[in-house]
Design a protein around this motif. Structure first.
Motif, PDB file in Angstrom:
ATOM      1  N   TYR A  13      44.573  39.198  40.404  1.00 15.26           N
ATOM      2  CA  TYR A  13      43.980  39.772  41.610  1.00 15.26           C
ATOM      3  C   TYR A  13      44.373  39.011  42.862  1.00 15.26           C
ATOM      4  CZ  TYR A  13      40.325  41.905  44.516  1.00 15.26           C
ATOM      5  OH  TYR A  13      39.635  42.574  45.473  1.00 15.26           O
ATOM      6  N   HIS A  14      44.526  37.688  42.771  1.00 14.63           N
ATOM      7  CA  HIS A  14      44.885  36.892  43.942  1.00 14.63           C
ATOM      8  C   HIS A  14      46.141  36.095  43.625  1.00 14.63           C
ATOM      9  CE1 HIS A  14      41.213  38.237  45.589  1.00 14.63           C
ATOM     10  NE2 HIS A  14      40.529  37.722  44.607  1.00 14.63           N
ATOM     11  N   TYR A  90      33.316  44.316  43.019  1.00 13.88           N
ATOM     12  CA  TYR A  90      34.427  43.510  42.502  1.00 13.88           C
ATOM     13  C   TYR A  90      35.447  44.395  41.789  1.00 13.88           C
ATOM     14  CZ  TYR A  90      36.927  40.116  39.597  1.00 13.88           C
ATOM     15  OH  TYR A  90      37.900  39.384  38.961  1.00 13.88           O
ATOM     16  N   SER A 121      41.086  34.239  50.047  1.00 11.40           N
ATOM     17  CA  SER A 121      41.495  35.332  49.176  1.00 11.40           C
ATOM     18  C   SER A 121      42.162  36.443  49.972  1.00 11.40           C
ATOM     19  CB  SER A 121      40.293  35.880  48.405  1.00 11.40           C
ATOM     20  OG  SER A 121      39.826  34.929  47.476  1.00 11.40           O
ATOM     21  N   GLU A 166      28.419  34.116  42.369  1.00 15.80           N
ATOM     22  CA  GLU A 166      29.539  33.678  41.540  1.00 15.80           C
ATOM     23  C   GLU A 166      29.536  34.439  40.227  1.00 15.80           C
ATOM     24  OE1 GLU A 166      31.275  29.454  41.411  1.00 15.80           O
ATOM     25  OE2 GLU A 166      29.821  29.498  39.770  1.00 15.80           O
ATOM     26  N   ARG A 168      32.253  34.996  36.497  1.00 17.96           N
ATOM     27  CA  ARG A 168      33.475  34.609  35.792  1.00 17.96           C
ATOM     28  C   ARG A 168      34.008  35.846  35.094  1.00 17.96           C
ATOM     29  NH1 ARG A 168      32.972  29.593  32.032  1.00 17.96           N
ATOM     30  NH2 ARG A 168      31.643  31.019  30.851  1.00 17.96           N
ATOM     31  N   SER A 200      39.119  33.664  35.459  1.00 21.00           N
ATOM     32  CA  SER A 200      38.933  33.153  36.814  1.00 21.00           C
ATOM     33  C   SER A 200      37.461  33.018  37.149  1.00 21.00           C
ATOM     34  CB  SER A 200      39.599  34.079  37.840  1.00 21.00           C
ATOM     35  OG  SER A 200      40.982  34.207  37.585  1.00 21.00           O
ATOM     36  N   ILE A 202      35.055  33.527  40.273  1.00 16.88           N
ATOM     37  CA  ILE A 202      35.108  34.328  41.494  1.00 16.88           C
ATOM     38  C   ILE A 202      33.848  34.085  42.309  1.00 16.88           C
ATOM     39  CG2 ILE A 202      35.417  36.660  42.431  1.00 16.88           C
ATOM     40  CD1 ILE A 202      37.692  35.818  40.604  1.00 16.88           C
ATOM     41  N   VAL A 213      35.376  39.283  47.758  1.00 19.27           N
ATOM     42  CA  VAL A 213      35.844  38.034  47.162  1.00 19.27           C
ATOM     43  C   VAL A 213      36.383  37.140  48.271  1.00 19.27           C
ATOM     44  CG1 VAL A 213      37.517  36.989  45.615  1.00 19.27           C
ATOM     45  CG2 VAL A 213      36.412  39.141  44.977  1.00 19.27           C
ATOM     46  N   GLU A 215      36.790  33.587  47.374  1.00 21.16           N
ATOM     47  CA  GLU A 215      37.351  32.455  46.650  1.00 21.16           C
ATOM     48  C   GLU A 215      37.590  32.860  45.216  1.00 21.16           C
ATOM     49  OE1 GLU A 215      35.050  28.696  45.567  1.00 21.16           O
ATOM     50  OE2 GLU A 215      36.135  28.072  47.369  1.00 21.16           O
ATOM     51  N   SER A 216      38.822  32.619  44.724  1.00 21.27           N
ATOM     52  CA  SER A 216      39.173  32.951  43.349  1.00 21.27           C
ATOM     53  C   SER A 216      39.959  31.791  42.772  1.00 21.27           C
ATOM     54  CB  SER A 216      40.019  34.234  43.309  1.00 21.27           C
ATOM     55  OG  SER A 216      40.473  34.495  42.001  1.00 21.27           O
ATOM     56  N   GLN A 218      41.568  30.067  39.359  1.00 27.64           N
ATOM     57  CA  GLN A 218      41.991  30.372  38.001  1.00 27.64           C
ATOM     58  C   GLN A 218      41.617  29.265  37.041  1.00 27.64           C
ATOM     59  OE1 GLN A 218      45.903  32.273  37.378  1.00 27.64           O
ATOM     60  NE2 GLN A 218      46.279  30.586  35.968  1.00 27.64           N
TER      61      GLN A 218
END
Length: 231
Positions: A13-14, A90, A121, A166, A168, A200, A202, A213, A215-216, A218
């Motif tokens: 996604y990012h 999301y 992001s 947040e 996951r 990730s 998120i 979003v 902040e992402s 990994q």
């Protein structure tokens, strides 16, 4: 055309953040641990990685209504409602992102996708769109497998501000990336047809009535898998 040794850009996604290695694994693991354990508090609820539904039905409460209506109504508690709203936004954001990558010259499509990201992001997604334009890339509408998103840790507020949530997630990315018109006789040339799994962390915040979003980070990446391995 793209050199054979070039690894393409899109995946996840990012992707710009991941491609450039801006992945703070220790930070996100610490953040997730802090969210799931605070002092003597019970651990935060998690979902089985095989399930794609984050909100448990056990959170719903049924309230009887006057007999004249003839039927009960179901009232969701605020936490369940919040989790459902966050997850829906999301998922919609990822759907719009992939749709935009099918034709990054479509400014309406890219603008719609950018509504669901903010901060670093958003900058990462903008960079990916620009790279697709510069390299004349797109993803095909028919992926190599089902593009699934599994919510492994349901959305939860991370502090008392009620502003940051947040979750996951495990994203399966089977999309085929091609360079437009670069093959024989002007057909599209395949650049990356791999299948990738990402786990990730998120973080989202509400902007204009939409959970976006911002902040992402990994946690893990695997090639050729249709699911993220158990931790």
């Amino acid at each position: 055309s793209v050199p054979p040794t070039s690894v393409v850009v899109k995946k996840g996604y990012h992707p710009a953040m991941r491609r450039r290695g801006v992945v703070l694994v220790a930070a996100i693991v610490s953040a997730l641990a802090a969210c799931s354990s605070s002092g003597d508090a019970d651990p935060a609820p998690t979902t089985d990685p095989s399930t794609t539904v984050a909100v448990s039905e056990s959170r719903a409460t049924t309230t009887a209504v006057p007999a004249t209506t003839g039927a009960p109504t179901t009232t969701l508690d605020p936490a369940t409602t919040l989790a459902a709203e966050v997850e829906a936004d999301y998922r919609e954001g990822i759907e719009l992102y992939n749709r935009a990558l099918m034709d990054v010259s479509d400014s309406d499509a890219t603008d719609q996708a950018l509504r669901f990201v903010d901060g670093s992001s958003k900058r990462a997604v903008e960079a990916t769109f620009q790279e697709f334009r510069d390299r004349n890339l797109r993803i095909l509408a028919d992926p190599r497998g089902p593009p699934t998103i599994t919510i492994e840790m349901e959305p939860m507020l991370v502090d008392d501000s009620n502003e940051i949530v947040e979750l996951r997630a495990c994203e399966i990315d089977p999309w085929v990336v091609v360079e437009i018109g670069a093959g024989p006789d002007g057909v599209d040339a395949i650049v990356d047809d791999g299948v990738y799994a990402y786990r990730s962390g998120i973080r989202l915040r509400e902007v204009g009535g939409v959970w976006v979003v911002f902040e992402s980070l990994q946690i893990g990446q695997w090639t050729g898998l249709q699911e993220c391995p158990p931790e």
